[in-house]
Design an enzyme around this catalytic site. Structure first.
Site, mmCIF file in Angstrom:
data_model
loop_
_atom_site.group_PDB
_atom_site.id
_atom_site.type_symbol
_atom_site.label_atom_id
_atom_site.label_comp_id
_atom_site.label_asym_id
_atom_site.label_seq_id
_atom_site.Cartn_x
_atom_site.Cartn_y
_atom_site.Cartn_z
ATOM 1 N N LYS A 53 36.935 21.975 42.912
ATOM 2 C CA LYS A 53 37.079 23.389 43.270
ATOM 3 C C LYS A 53 36.835 23.522 44.760
ATOM 4 C CE LYS A 53 37.879 27.240 40.982
ATOM 5 N NZ LYS A 53 38.696 27.282 39.750
ATOM 6 N N GLY B 202 45.528 39.298 31.372
ATOM 7 C CA GLY B 202 45.392 40.329 30.341
ATOM 8 C C GLY B 202 46.740 40.850 29.873
ATOM 9 N N TYR B 203 47.645 41.109 30.819
ATOM 10 C CA TYR B 203 48.948 41.651 30.434
ATOM 11 C C TYR B 203 49.715 40.644 29.567
ATOM 12 C CZ TYR B 203 53.791 42.892 30.270
ATOM 13 O OH TYR B 203 55.049 43.159 29.781
HETATM 14 P P1 NAD Z 1 44.276 39.639 38.200
HETATM 15 O O1 NAD Z 1 43.710 39.947 39.516
HETATM 16 O O2 NAD Z 1 45.748 39.552 38.015
HETATM 17 O O3 NAD Z 1 43.762 40.710 37.123
HETATM 18 C C1 NAD Z 1 42.428 41.058 36.983
HETATM 19 C C2 NAD Z 1 42.337 42.312 36.118
HETATM 20 O O4 NAD Z 1 40.973 42.642 35.940
HETATM 21 C C3 NAD Z 1 42.994 43.548 36.750
HETATM 22 O O5 NAD Z 1 43.620 44.295 35.734
HETATM 23 C C4 NAD Z 1 41.802 44.329 37.281
HETATM 24 O O6 NAD Z 1 42.045 45.718 37.346
HETATM 25 C C5 NAD Z 1 40.790 44.005 36.221
HETATM 26 N N1 NAD Z 1 39.419 44.253 36.651
HETATM 27 C C6 NAD Z 1 38.867 44.058 37.868
HETATM 28 N N2 NAD Z 1 37.605 44.480 37.861
HETATM 29 C C7 NAD Z 1 37.361 44.920 36.613
HETATM 30 C C8 NAD Z 1 36.250 45.491 35.981
HETATM 31 N N3 NAD Z 1 35.107 45.713 36.639
HETATM 32 N N4 NAD Z 1 36.347 45.814 34.676
HETATM 33 C C9 NAD Z 1 37.507 45.615 34.001
HETATM 34 N N5 NAD Z 1 38.578 45.122 34.552
HETATM 35 C C10 NAD Z 1 38.511 44.770 35.843
HETATM 36 O O7 NAD Z 1 43.554 38.275 37.752
HETATM 37 P P2 NAD Z 1 44.017 37.258 36.632
HETATM 38 O O8 NAD Z 1 44.814 36.181 37.263
HETATM 39 O O9 NAD Z 1 44.553 38.014 35.478
HETATM 40 O O10 NAD Z 1 42.628 36.588 36.225
HETATM 41 C C11 NAD Z 1 41.735 37.191 35.308
HETATM 42 C C12 NAD Z 1 40.677 36.184 34.889
HETATM 43 O O11 NAD Z 1 41.309 35.056 34.293
HETATM 44 C C13 NAD Z 1 39.812 35.625 36.021
HETATM 45 O O12 NAD Z 1 38.526 35.364 35.495
HETATM 46 C C14 NAD Z 1 40.482 34.302 36.336
HETATM 47 O O13 NAD Z 1 39.583 33.376 36.939
HETATM 48 C C15 NAD Z 1 40.886 33.869 34.950
HETATM 49 N N6 NAD Z 1 41.969 32.865 34.933
HETATM 50 C C16 NAD Z 1 43.185 33.159 35.457
HETATM 51 C C17 NAD Z 1 44.201 32.226 35.384
HETATM 52 C C18 NAD Z 1 45.581 32.538 35.883
HETATM 53 O O14 NAD Z 1 46.490 31.731 35.623
HETATM 54 N N7 NAD Z 1 45.807 33.660 36.526
HETATM 55 C C19 NAD Z 1 43.960 30.950 34.817
HETATM 56 C C20 NAD Z 1 42.699 30.680 34.286
HETATM 57 C C21 NAD Z 1 41.713 31.657 34.356
#
Ligand code: NAD
Length: 436
Positions: free
Chosen positions: A110, A235-236
């Site tokens: 990382k 999430g989406y």
């Molecule tokens: P993103 O930035 O696209 O989405 C994050 C979402 O969380 C947004 O909808 C935002 O409004 C919401 N959010 C922010 N603060 C919040 C709060 N206090 N309460 C509720 N919702 C809140 O990020 P992402 O890529 O979807 O990543 C989300 C999580 O998944 C992170 O923990 C990330 O490390 C993990 N993750 C992502 C991937 C990837 O491929 N994108 C892979 C592995 C893990």
């Protein structure tokens, strides 16, 4: 101050106690655990860049390369003011377990830079990204360490980084020796990125949900209700694929508010409404319309405590805490965010017999598709989205079942079973190499 690296080591020791009986040579086993408590290499330095104003500014930078036992190091780079050495080290251990849990041939790493990227202009951000690559030099590369995006790092940033890496290789006359595109993943599609990467993490989580549904003999998917915290990329796409697979997604939220539609919401319409109005909480949408009468606004805290079957934290770290865990009514949690559950909350959930599918499995669809991107780059090929997703499904299903069999055999938590499978694979690689 909370030290995540200490947590990661404590967790490793806990898993070690469960694994010890599987090894006859206890001394060698202890040596392997000892080796795994510390990253193999920690790069720590300062990146000096010229700001648009002409002034110089320096930023602290890290890369923790935890284990190369199973293959090249792999892990994201985060740009965030809260980055610390301890956080980067902890995340590098978790990457070793995640790549091992899904059986892809990588180790764990990382990186991070202490910076608020919103305060930099695009040109400054580019200079910082290129400086980070110079800082690591030959410590990264397609067969050494393959970084990727993480918090606040984008495909554009990967494009600058890959370009800087290639320039560096030309300077040392080694550019012809390997495909520099394979030095980073999460790149834009037109620069060696992979089809399907955008939705892979969410979809991978739904593959896991589908396997769990079979094991738990859930009969009617349309009766299984799902609440998702976070409606960003992960999430989406989780909502979209869960809905497509026939589950009833009833609640989603973003950082400001959430919406609860008891009869089931339509993720596509909900996203369109959120984009149009900017107000997630008022986007109560089914497949026909969006109307306030269909649901109600909920806060993020209320969403966590909804009476649903499956809760999916897909936003932030540490949202399921000793305060929120006792209020959770869902019987299953799928951790799509990284580290959404604190260790104290985990004990509460285990005592309440709430099934938790841990992040190292649930969200591993992302790193798995990064692996597919790398395979395409090193082999000079480009796969269709269908090819990528067809490869992702068996990978996630096999990983789930490997962990499930340990979970059943050992009567443990699903999280511990996942760690046992993963850590054992890393230890076995160390043994085979004769590193201990
Ligand atoms: P993103 O930035 O696209 O989405 C994050 C979402 O969380 C947004 O909808 C935002 O409004 C919401 N959010 C922010 N603060 C919040 C709060 N206090 N309460 C509720 N919702 C809140 O990020 P992402 O890529 O979807 O990543 C989300 C999580 O998944 C992170 O923990 C990330 O490390 C993990 N993750 C992502 C991937 C990837 O491929 N994108 C892979 C592995 C893990």
């Amino acid at each position: 101050m909370h030290n995540p690296y200490k947590d990661a080591v404590t967790q490793l020791e806990l898993v070690a106690r469960r694994l010890e009986s599987e090894y006859s040579d206890k001394q060698r086993f202890r040596a392997a655990i000892q080796l795994l408590t510390t990253p193999e290499r920690l790069h720590e330095g300062s990146l000096e860049i010229t700001l648009d104003s002409g002034k110089q500014q320096s930023f602290k930078a890290f890369r923790s390369q935890h284990s190369s036992a199973r293959g090249p190091y792999k892990g994201g780079i985060r740009f965030h003011p809260g980055v610390t050495k301890e956080e980067v080290q902890a995340l590098s251990l978790w990457m070793s377990w995640k790549t091992a849990a899904v059986g892809i041939p990588y180790g764990g790493a990382k990186g991070g830079v202490v910076v608020d990227p919103r305060l930099l202009s695009p040109a400054e951000l580019e200079r910082l990204s290129r400086a980070y690559v110079r800082f690591l030099g030959t410590a990264i590369g397609p067969w050494v360490d393959v970084p990727a995006p993480d918090v606040n790092t984008t495909p554009q940033i990967m494009a600058w980084m890959v370009d800087e890496y290639e320039v560096m290789m030309r300077e040392s006359n080694t550019a012809a020796l390997q495909n520099p595109l394979a030095s980073f993943t999460g790149k834009p599609l037109t620069l060696g990125g992979s089809e399907g990467r955008e939705e892979a993490t969410g979809l991978g989580g739904v593959y896991v949900l589908e396997e769990l549904a079979k094991k738990l003999h859930w009969q009617r998917k349309q009766d299984i209700t799902v609440a998702i915290q976070g409606f960003g990329n992960v999430g989406y796409w989780f909502a979209y694929h869960a809905d497509t697979a026939g589950y009833k997604v009833v609640a989603v939220s973003d950082s400001k508010s959430g919406v609860f539609v008891p009869t089931g919401l339509d993720p596509v319409r909900t996203l369109a409404c959120k984009r149009e109005t900017g107000k997630m909480g008022t986007c109560a949408c089914n497949e026909k319309e969006c109307h306030v009468s269909l649901g109600k606004q909920v806060s993020n805290q209320e969403l966590l405590a909804l009476d649903v079957d499956v809760l999916v934290p897909a936003a932030l770290e540490n949202v399921i805490t000793s305060e929120t865990a006792p209020k959770i009514k869902a019987k299953t949690i799928i951790e799509m965010a990284n580290g959404p559950t604190t260790p104290e909350a985990d004990e509460i959930l285990a005592a309440r017999k709430i099934q938790v599918v841990p992040d190292i499995l649930a969200n591993a669809g992302g790193v798995s598709t990064s692996y597919f991107e790398w395979v395409q780059n090193v082999s000079g090929s480009h796969w269709s989205k269908a090819e990528v997703l067809t490869k992702l499904q068996p990978l996630m299903v096999t990983a789930f079942n490997d962990i499930w069999s340990v979970y059943e055999r050992e009567a443990t938590t699903f999280r511990l079973a996942a760690y046992q499978v993963a850590v054992k694979r890393v230890i076995d690689a160390l043994f085979l190499r004769g590193r201990v």
